[in-house]
Design a protein around this motif. Structure first.
Motif, mmCIF file in Angstrom:
data_model
loop_
_atom_site.group_PDB
_atom_site.id
_atom_site.type_symbol
_atom_site.label_atom_id
_atom_site.label_comp_id
_atom_site.label_asym_id
_atom_site.label_seq_id
_atom_site.Cartn_x
_atom_site.Cartn_y
_atom_site.Cartn_z
ATOM 1 N N ASN A 32 25.825 61.230 64.211
ATOM 2 C CA ASN A 32 24.909 60.221 63.242
ATOM 3 C C ASN A 32 24.292 61.316 62.275
ATOM 4 O O ASN A 32 23.686 62.223 62.312
ATOM 5 N N SER A 65 22.791 56.915 59.308
ATOM 6 C CA SER A 65 21.578 56.080 59.893
ATOM 7 C C SER A 65 20.183 56.223 59.185
ATOM 8 O O SER A 65 19.847 57.699 58.941
ATOM 9 N N VAL A 99 21.263 53.498 65.438
ATOM 10 C CA VAL A 99 21.746 54.220 66.631
ATOM 11 C C VAL A 99 20.870 54.115 67.797
ATOM 12 O O VAL A 99 20.950 54.230 68.846
ATOM 13 N N ASN A 100 19.634 53.464 67.531
ATOM 14 C CA ASN A 100 18.445 52.967 68.483
ATOM 15 C C ASN A 100 18.080 51.676 68.189
ATOM 16 O O ASN A 100 18.221 51.220 67.213
ATOM 17 N N THR A 104 21.293 48.491 67.607
ATOM 18 C CA THR A 104 22.149 49.887 67.979
ATOM 19 C C THR A 104 23.873 49.308 67.838
ATOM 20 O O THR A 104 24.007 48.377 68.217
ATOM 21 N N PHE A 108 27.477 53.550 69.336
ATOM 22 C CA PHE A 108 26.489 54.280 69.859
ATOM 23 C C PHE A 108 25.690 53.733 71.216
ATOM 24 O O PHE A 108 25.386 54.468 71.894
ATOM 25 N N LYS A 109 25.927 52.497 71.393
ATOM 26 C CA LYS A 109 25.381 51.673 72.624
ATOM 27 C C LYS A 109 26.480 52.361 73.776
ATOM 28 O O LYS A 109 25.833 52.826 74.782
ATOM 29 N N LYS A 112 25.936 56.246 73.881
ATOM 30 C CA LYS A 112 24.473 56.655 74.984
ATOM 31 C C LYS A 112 24.806 56.160 76.412
ATOM 32 O O LYS A 112 24.220 56.934 77.163
ATOM 33 N N ILE A 123 18.643 58.184 71.133
ATOM 34 C CA ILE A 123 19.136 59.424 70.227
ATOM 35 C C ILE A 123 17.784 60.048 69.709
ATOM 36 O O ILE A 123 16.920 59.101 69.179
ATOM 37 N N ARG A 141 27.623 65.807 74.934
ATOM 38 C CA ARG A 141 26.582 65.437 73.901
ATOM 39 C C ARG A 141 25.931 66.648 73.366
ATOM 40 O O ARG A 141 25.497 67.668 74.131
#
Length: 159
Positions: A32, A65, A99-100, A104, A108-109, A112, A123, A141
């Motif tokens: 991101n 993002s 991303v959150n 999201t 990214f869901k 994560k 994130i 990660r």
């Protein structure tokens, strides 16, 4: 939720839909990004990794993002120009996403849910990096402050 990275898709900065299955068989670094972030010089290192290893089936996928301190306020055209002109980015860049939170992006869901971080799955900041192996399995990660150069030895072992 999708059960495989390859089932997901995203839109490029140019508005084209891309299936992640297009990257099947490649090692992938999903990041991101934000062009106005203090960590933006990492674009240079990400581009170096991409140029060095793209012929060994490696790709960097950038996802802008604006969720952290309004550091990606521009539209797709601004983002694309800044990435290309200021940082020489040639790796694929996608449309701006969340991303959150409740909006999201599915990529990214999924990432994560597979690889939590220090703050659970959330994130923490721009330039969080997820490494996906050539079989489509999320394996590692990396924190936002982990510079691309520090990832290179890990990457070499994965290729």
């Amino acid at each position: 939720m999708k059960t495989s990275f390859y089932e997901l898709e995203a839109e490029t900065l140019q508005g084209n839909k891309v299936k992640m299955s297009d990257y099947e068989g490649k090692a992938i670094l999903v990041v991101n990004t934000a062009t106005k972030c203090g960590l933006a010089p990492q674009f240079d290192g990400l581009e170096t990794l991409y140029q060095t290893y793209k012929d060994k089936d490696f790709v960097v996928l950038g996802f802008p993002s604006n969720q952290f301190a309004n550091q990606e306020p521009g539209n797709a055209k601004n983002i694309e120009e800044t990435c290309r002109i200021n940082f020489g980015v040639t790796f694929p860049m996608f449309a701006k996403i969340d991303v959150n939170g409740s909006n999201t992006h599915p990529i990214f869901k999924y990432l994560k849910s597979q690889l939590g971080g220090i703050f659970g799955s959330r994130i923490k900041w721009n330039f969080t990096k997820f490494f996906i192996d050539k079989n489509g399995k999320p394996v590692k990660r990396f924190a936002p402050t982990t510079k691309p150069e520090k990832i290179e030895s890990f990457l070499k072992n994965q290729l």
